[in-house]
Design a protein around this motif. Structure first.
Motif, PDB file in Angstrom:
ATOM      1  N   ASN A   1     -19.524 -21.032  -1.271  1.00  0.00           N
ATOM      2  CA  ASN A   1     -20.395 -19.739  -1.083  1.00  0.00           C
ATOM      3  C   ASN A   1     -20.728 -19.588  -0.241  1.00  0.00           C
ATOM      4  O   ASN A   1     -20.804 -20.157   1.036  1.00  0.00           O
ATOM      5  CB  ASN A   1     -21.291 -19.871  -2.416  1.00  0.00           C
ATOM      6  N   THR A   2     -21.747 -18.479  -0.044  1.00  0.00           N
ATOM      7  CA  THR A   2     -22.206 -17.837   1.322  1.00  0.00           C
ATOM      8  C   THR A   2     -23.179 -19.011   1.910  1.00  0.00           C
ATOM      9  O   THR A   2     -23.199 -19.199   3.091  1.00  0.00           O
ATOM     10  CB  THR A   2     -23.013 -16.575   1.017  1.00  0.00           C
ATOM     11  N   GLU A   3     -23.909 -19.543   1.136  1.00  0.00           N
ATOM     12  CA  GLU A   3     -24.958 -20.492   1.687  1.00  0.00           C
ATOM     13  C   GLU A   3     -24.431 -21.606   2.156  1.00  0.00           C
ATOM     14  O   GLU A   3     -25.013 -22.214   3.138  1.00  0.00           O
ATOM     15  CB  GLU A   3     -25.832 -21.149   0.404  1.00  0.00           C
ATOM     16  N   SER A   4     -23.130 -22.127   1.831  1.00  0.00           N
ATOM     17  CA  SER A   4     -22.267 -23.234   2.396  1.00  0.00           C
ATOM     18  C   SER A   4     -22.049 -22.660   4.025  1.00  0.00           C
ATOM     19  O   SER A   4     -22.191 -23.729   4.627  1.00  0.00           O
ATOM     20  CB  SER A   4     -20.918 -23.266   1.644  1.00  0.00           C
ATOM     21  N   SER A   5     -21.502 -21.660   4.383  1.00  0.00           N
ATOM     22  CA  SER A   5     -21.343 -21.256   5.426  1.00  0.00           C
ATOM     23  C   SER A   5     -22.446 -21.066   6.324  1.00  0.00           C
ATOM     24  O   SER A   5     -22.771 -21.446   7.428  1.00  0.00           O
ATOM     25  CB  SER A   5     -20.520 -19.790   5.467  1.00  0.00           C
ATOM     26  N   ALA A   6     -23.503 -20.386   5.728  1.00  0.00           N
ATOM     27  CA  ALA A   6     -24.715 -20.224   6.229  1.00  0.00           C
ATOM     28  C   ALA A   6     -25.613 -21.600   6.954  1.00  0.00           C
ATOM     29  O   ALA A   6     -26.140 -21.558   7.924  1.00  0.00           O
ATOM     30  CB  ALA A   6     -25.665 -19.160   5.595  1.00  0.00           C
ATOM     31  N   MET A   7     -25.109 -22.564   6.032  1.00  0.00           N
ATOM     32  CA  MET A   7     -26.133 -23.680   6.461  1.00  0.00           C
ATOM     33  C   MET A   7     -25.690 -24.430   7.294  1.00  0.00           C
ATOM     34  O   MET A   7     -26.286 -25.126   8.162  1.00  0.00           O
ATOM     35  CB  MET A   7     -26.040 -24.596   4.891  1.00  0.00           C
ATOM     36  N   PHE A   8     -24.277 -24.337   7.538  1.00  0.00           N
ATOM     37  CA  PHE A   8     -23.844 -25.333   8.810  1.00  0.00           C
ATOM     38  C   PHE A   8     -23.127 -24.386   9.778  1.00  0.00           C
ATOM     39  O   PHE A   8     -22.802 -24.930  10.892  1.00  0.00           O
ATOM     40  CB  PHE A   8     -22.795 -26.200   8.143  1.00  0.00           C
ATOM     41  N   GLY A   9     -22.971 -23.129   9.556  1.00  0.00           N
ATOM     42  CA  GLY A   9     -22.323 -22.351  10.616  1.00  0.00           C
ATOM     43  C   GLY A   9     -20.897 -22.221  10.628  1.00  0.00           C
ATOM     44  O   GLY A   9     -20.297 -21.470  11.540  1.00  0.00           O
ATOM     45  N   TYR A  10     -20.082 -22.976   9.886  1.00  0.00           N
ATOM     46  CA  TYR A  10     -18.799 -22.912   9.647  1.00  0.00           C
ATOM     47  C   TYR A  10     -18.287 -22.052   8.616  1.00  0.00           C
ATOM     48  O   TYR A  10     -18.972 -22.260   7.342  1.00  0.00           O
ATOM     49  CB  TYR A  10     -18.213 -24.557   9.433  1.00  0.00           C
ATOM     50  N   SER A  11     -17.217 -21.250   8.746  1.00  0.00           N
ATOM     51  CA  SER A  11     -16.478 -20.670   7.756  1.00  0.00           C
ATOM     52  C   SER A  11     -15.404 -21.517   7.158  1.00  0.00           C
ATOM     53  O   SER A  11     -14.787 -22.533   7.698  1.00  0.00           O
ATOM     54  CB  SER A  11     -16.058 -19.315   8.126  1.00  0.00           C
ATOM     55  N   THR A  12     -14.797 -21.159   6.189  1.00  0.00           N
ATOM     56  CA  THR A  12     -13.632 -21.732   5.341  1.00  0.00           C
ATOM     57  C   THR A  12     -12.412 -21.515   6.428  1.00  0.00           C
ATOM     58  O   THR A  12     -11.775 -22.628   6.494  1.00  0.00           O
ATOM     59  CB  THR A  12     -13.018 -20.860   4.121  1.00  0.00           C
ATOM     60  N   GLU A  13     -12.510 -20.563   7.173  1.00  0.00           N
ATOM     61  CA  GLU A  13     -11.313 -20.377   8.349  1.00  0.00           C
ATOM     62  C   GLU A  13     -11.593 -21.392   9.548  1.00  0.00           C
ATOM     63  O   GLU A  13     -10.555 -21.834  10.087  1.00  0.00           O
ATOM     64  CB  GLU A  13     -11.415 -18.963   8.874  1.00  0.00           C
ATOM     65  N   ASP A  14     -12.824 -21.546   9.981  1.00  0.00           N
ATOM     66  CA  ASP A  14     -13.118 -22.819  10.718  1.00  0.00           C
ATOM     67  C   ASP A  14     -12.557 -23.947  10.313  1.00  0.00           C
ATOM     68  O   ASP A  14     -12.164 -24.733  11.035  1.00  0.00           O
ATOM     69  CB  ASP A  14     -14.715 -22.781  11.221  1.00  0.00           C
ATOM     70  N   VAL A  15     -13.166 -24.409   9.036  1.00  0.00           N
ATOM     71  CA  VAL A  15     -12.848 -26.026   8.604  1.00  0.00           C
ATOM     72  C   VAL A  15     -12.467 -25.924   7.037  1.00  0.00           C
ATOM     73  O   VAL A  15     -13.407 -25.499   6.140  1.00  0.00           O
ATOM     74  CB  VAL A  15     -14.102 -26.664   8.722  1.00  0.00           C
ATOM     75  N   GLY A  16     -11.328 -25.934   6.953  1.00  0.00           N
ATOM     76  CA  GLY A  16     -10.518 -25.435   5.577  1.00  0.00           C
ATOM     77  C   GLY A  16     -10.367 -26.793   4.665  1.00  0.00           C
ATOM     78  O   GLY A  16     -10.274 -26.911   3.509  1.00  0.00           O
ATOM     79  N   ARG A  17     -10.384 -27.961   5.417  1.00  0.00           N
ATOM     80  CA  ARG A  17      -9.902 -29.399   4.573  1.00  0.00           C
ATOM     81  C   ARG A  17     -11.165 -30.331   5.046  1.00  0.00           C
ATOM     82  O   ARG A  17     -11.924 -30.198   6.024  1.00  0.00           O
ATOM     83  CB  ARG A  17      -8.798 -29.691   5.474  1.00  0.00           C
TER      84      ARG A  17
END
Length: 414
Positions: free
Chosen positions: A148-164
């Motif tokens: 979700n949005t907070e996941s990316s906002a919290m650490f600064g990484y998106s699923t595209e940056d770190v998917g596994r």
């Protein structure tokens, strides 16, 4: 083709369609997609789902200009549920899985049967995205399928940056030993959740963010079959506040050393360690000589300044493991763990000199201040806190009685 457990797709509110590498076969539909297409037994030909629009969908997905993830196509098609206007969006499959994942949004003029439920599921997806805590879902291969949005906002990484998840260990926990402990905690939580069929509250972990900052994060894990759900929230400010509140609660406001209750708790803990390990310790009780005269001469503000200076000089004069406390009024105490005999007497004398060796600067005046010190040593066996305090107090009284500004230990000749 790599096996992909599609059960986790049912956790996603949007309709999802998994197509084969050739784009002509639908390998799986999630629950939401089965409501849209009324197809419940894949694999089936793409035409059984998209009708006459299937060739256009296949060409769009497999042609020379094959779309990148998140590209969209709007089609009019006749599905088993009737004519529909659908918007298709290309998504990412987990690493190693073949084919393509397409999400579907229904933009038809009419309303599907069961639309209230579909609308509720769409609302649920919005809710998950807007949660003030991070939410991530992983498949059995530890590939992220939802964040979700907070996941990316919290650490600064998106699923595209770190998917596994394996990638997260490296970027989130750069220190190898700390990473090893975090990974072990994760796998322990997985095993426990699968055994208990309940969520597992993990300890707080310090995570390194994309910008290099660090956050203290609380994690709660839940196994869902072979899949994984992770809920987490930032505890950095809260833990910092708790630490500060604890420090304030345990610290004498005026002098900055331990307040009485916290100091006596430290003595009790040290006695327990001494009894277990057979290591002696020393307790010093320190009282400022003629403090009433200081208060009468300088007033209470001047007396407070003297107390602050005493606390500072005592704290600066002890070892890193020693503990300084204020028992009340002008009376202080120092705990010397694992120290006894001559070395303990040397520390006591050094503290006396630190107080009396240089005048105190108070309200523009230079004021000589002396203190008497009474000490006692515990052999590390069965002494209680009260016994220790009583012996130190008797030694302090002897120091006062025999002239003040001196060190006397319990048992010294009178």
């Amino acid at each position: 083709m790599t096996t992909f457990n599609t059960a986790i797709l049912d956790l996603v509110a949007k309709p999802l369609v998994w197509l084969s590498g050739s784009r002509d076969t639908v390998l799986a539909l999630n629950t939401a997609a089965r409501r849209v297409f009324a197809t419940v037994h894949p694999p089936v030909p793409a035409a059984a789902v998209f009708g006459a629009a299937a060739p256009a969908v296949g060409a769009w997905l497999a042609g020379p200009g094959a779309p990148e993830p998140f590209c969209r196509l709007t089609i009019d098609c006749t599905t088993p549920a009737g004519p529909r206007r659908l918007e298709l969006t290309v998504g990412d499959l987990p690493a190693g899985a073949e084919g393509v994942l397409v999400s579907v949004e229904d933009h038809s003029d009419d309303v599907l049967d069961g639309s209230a439920e579909n609308a509720w599921r769409a609302t649920l997806a919005d809710v998950l995205q807007s949660l003030p805590v991070g939410l991530e879902l992983y498949d059995q291969d530890m590939s992220e399928v939802f964040a979700n949005t907070e996941s990316s906002a919290m650490f600064g990484y998106s699923t595209e940056d770190v998917g596994r998840l394996d990638d997260w260990w490296v970027v989130g926990y750069p220190d190898p030993e700390y990473r090893r402990k975090a990974r072990q905690a994760w796998y322990d939580a997985v095993a426990l959740s699968r055994t208990t069929r309940a969520d597992v509250r993990m300890q707080d972990w310090e995570v390194t963010c994309k910008d290099g900052s660090r956050k203290l994060v609380a994690f709660r894990y839940r196994a869902i079959g072979e899949q994984h759900a992770l809920l987490f929230w930032d505890m950095t400010e809260r833990r910092s506040l708790e630490t500060e509140l604890r420090r304030v609660a345990e610290t004498d406001v005026l002098t900055g050393v331990y307040e009485r209750r916290r100091f006596l708790a430290a003595v009790a803990a040290a006695l327990g360690e001494a009894a277990a390990g057979g290591e002696p310790l020393t307790l010093l009780m320190i009282d400022i000589d003629h403090f009433k005269v200081i208060n009468d001469t300088l007033g209470h503000s001047g007396g407070d300044e003297v107390l602050r200076t005493v606390g500072r000089r005592l704290a600066e004069g002890v070892r890193i493991d020693d503990i300084v406390g204020r028992l009340g009024g002008e009376e202080f105490a120092v705990l010397l763990p694992r120290l006894h005999g001559v070395p303990a007497r040397e520390v006591a004398e050094r503290l006396r000199t630190a107080l009396s060796g240089a005048p105190f600067e108070v309200a523009g005046e230079r004021l000589p201040v002396h203190a008497s010190i009474g000490g006692t040593q515990s052999p590390g066996e069965t002494d209680s806190v009260d016994t220790l305090l009583e012996r130190a107090d008797q030694a302090l009284y002897a120091a006062k009685r025999t002239g003040r500004n001196r060190v006397v230990f319990f048992g010294d000749p009178s």
